[in-house]
Design a protein around this motif. Structure first.
Motif, short mmCIF file in Angstrom:
data_model
loop_
_atom_site.label_atom_id
_atom_site.label_comp_id
_atom_site.label_asym_id
_atom_site.label_seq_id
_atom_site.Cartn_x
_atom_site.Cartn_y
_atom_site.Cartn_z
N VAL A 134 0.82 -1.22 0.00
CA VAL A 134 0.00 0.00 0.00
C VAL A 134 0.85 1.26 0.00
CG1 VAL A 134 -1.86 -1.21 1.18
CG2 VAL A 134 -0.23 0.13 2.52
N TYR A 135 2.16 1.13 0.23
CA TYR A 135 3.02 2.31 0.26
C TYR A 135 2.99 3.07 -1.07
CZ TYR A 135 5.42 0.89 4.62
OH TYR A 135 5.72 0.56 5.92
N GLY A 136 2.91 2.33 -2.18
CA GLY A 136 3.01 2.94 -3.49
C GLY A 136 1.69 3.39 -4.07
N GLY A 186 -1.27 6.11 -4.40
CA GLY A 186 -1.59 7.51 -4.15
C GLY A 186 -2.79 7.70 -3.26
N PHE A 187 -3.74 6.76 -3.34
CA PHE A 187 -4.91 6.82 -2.47
C PHE A 187 -4.55 6.57 -1.01
CE2 PHE A 187 -7.72 5.44 -6.23
CZ PHE A 187 -8.07 6.76 -6.51
N ARG A 188 -3.44 5.87 -0.79
CA ARG A 188 -3.06 5.50 0.59
C ARG A 188 -1.98 6.41 1.17
NH1 ARG A 188 -4.97 0.31 1.85
NH2 ARG A 188 -6.53 -0.29 0.30
N ASN A 189 -1.13 7.01 0.32
CA ASN A 189 -0.07 7.86 0.84
C ASN A 189 -0.38 9.36 0.72
OD1 ASN A 189 0.52 8.53 -1.91
ND2 ASN A 189 1.92 6.78 -2.06
N GLY A 190 -1.59 9.68 0.27
CA GLY A 190 -2.03 11.07 0.25
C GLY A 190 -1.56 11.89 -0.93
N LEU A 191 -0.85 11.28 -1.88
CA LEU A 191 -0.32 12.03 -3.02
C LEU A 191 -1.36 12.22 -4.12
CD1 LEU A 191 3.23 10.42 -3.25
CD2 LEU A 191 2.62 12.64 -2.27
N SER A 192 -2.32 11.33 -4.21
CA SER A 192 -3.37 11.43 -5.22
C SER A 192 -4.54 12.24 -4.65
CB SER A 192 -3.86 10.03 -5.61
OG SER A 192 -4.89 10.12 -6.58
N GLN A 193 -4.81 13.37 -5.27
CA GLN A 193 -5.83 14.29 -4.76
C GLN A 193 -7.18 14.02 -5.44
OE1 GLN A 193 -5.08 16.32 -2.15
NE2 GLN A 193 -3.10 15.29 -2.24
#
Length: 240
Positions: A190-192, A194-201
């Motif tokens: 899940v590190y990669g 965007g939905f989980r690391n907050g990078l995908s808005q």
């Protein structure tokens, strides 16, 4: 090498399928869906659709790299490790090749996404760079774990173990979203995302569980450890 060439076509096919299935699976149209990953959602049907789309190229990459280290050590043995050859340098060289191949696969994923014009942008320029680096490092760590396991057990068993871990990580973290974020750091796939690391808005999926900088640092340490333990294992092998 012939097997890898065949699996290269499989990776390419699944990357193309990933772009095609976006509309078929009725997913949110974002420009780089492979970087978004799987959101935390209460809908199991939606979760499984995102999982299928995200997972297709990854399982094919797992097949592609299967036996990358173990085939040489188990089949060719001494032919590849004469006394004057450094096993440490050989290991590092192999991991650099894996990294180069992963860069190619990710570039193909980006090309297909741009070619298909999949949807709206969900990343700022800086976040896109961060998301790509996180996705790349996550894949590298997962595949490196597979290759290390293959030095101890059969390739098919290692392949099964790592892919069960990937799917299990996604499914279990969706159930642990109300738990402290610390629990989520045990599930590397899940590190990669965007939905989980907050990078995908994406306004629909605002909940994230992994801090980018913390996750990146953890992955980097794990990757260094994996290279080290792979080197130790091969050095201790009786290749004669």
């Amino acid at each position: 090498m012939m097997i890898n060439k065949k699996f290269f076509l499989l990776v390419l096919l699944t990357i193309i399928m990933q772009g095609i299935l976006l509309d078929t699976l009725n997913l949110i149209n974002t420009n780089f869906p492979f970087l978004d990953g799987i959101p935390i959602t209460s809908s199991h049907a939606l979760e499984y659709r995102y999982l299928l789309n995200w997972y297709l190229p990854i399982i094919s990459m797992s097949f592609y790299f299967s036996g990358y280290l173990s085939d040489v050590t188990r089949i060719h043995g001494i032919a590849f490790f004469v006394r004057t050859y450094s096993k440490s340098k050989w290991i590092i060289k192999q991991y650099l090749r894996i990294l180069a191949h992963l860069l190619l696969f990710i570039a193909l994923q980006m090309f297909v996404s741009v070619l298909f014009d999949l949807g709206q942008s969900t990343f700022s320029k800086l976040n896109l760079i961060k998301a790509l680096s996180m996705y790349l490092l996550t894949l590298l760590v997962l595949l490196s774990i597979q290759l290390l396991i293959e030095l101890y057990v059969k390739e098919s068993v290692a392949h099964l173990i790592i892919n069960i871990y990937i799917v299990f990580s996604v499914l279990i973290t969706n159930q642990l979203h109300s738990f402290p974020k610390l629990f989520h750091y045990f599930f590397l796939p899940v590190y990669g995302m965007g939905f989980r690391n907050g990078l995908s808005q994406v306004p629909k999926f605002k909940l994230y569980t992994i801090d980018y900088f913390t996750g990146f640092f953890i992955l980097l340490i794990i990757q260094v450890a994996l290279v080290y333990f792979s080197t130790i294992k091969i050095k201790n092998m009786d290749l004669l």
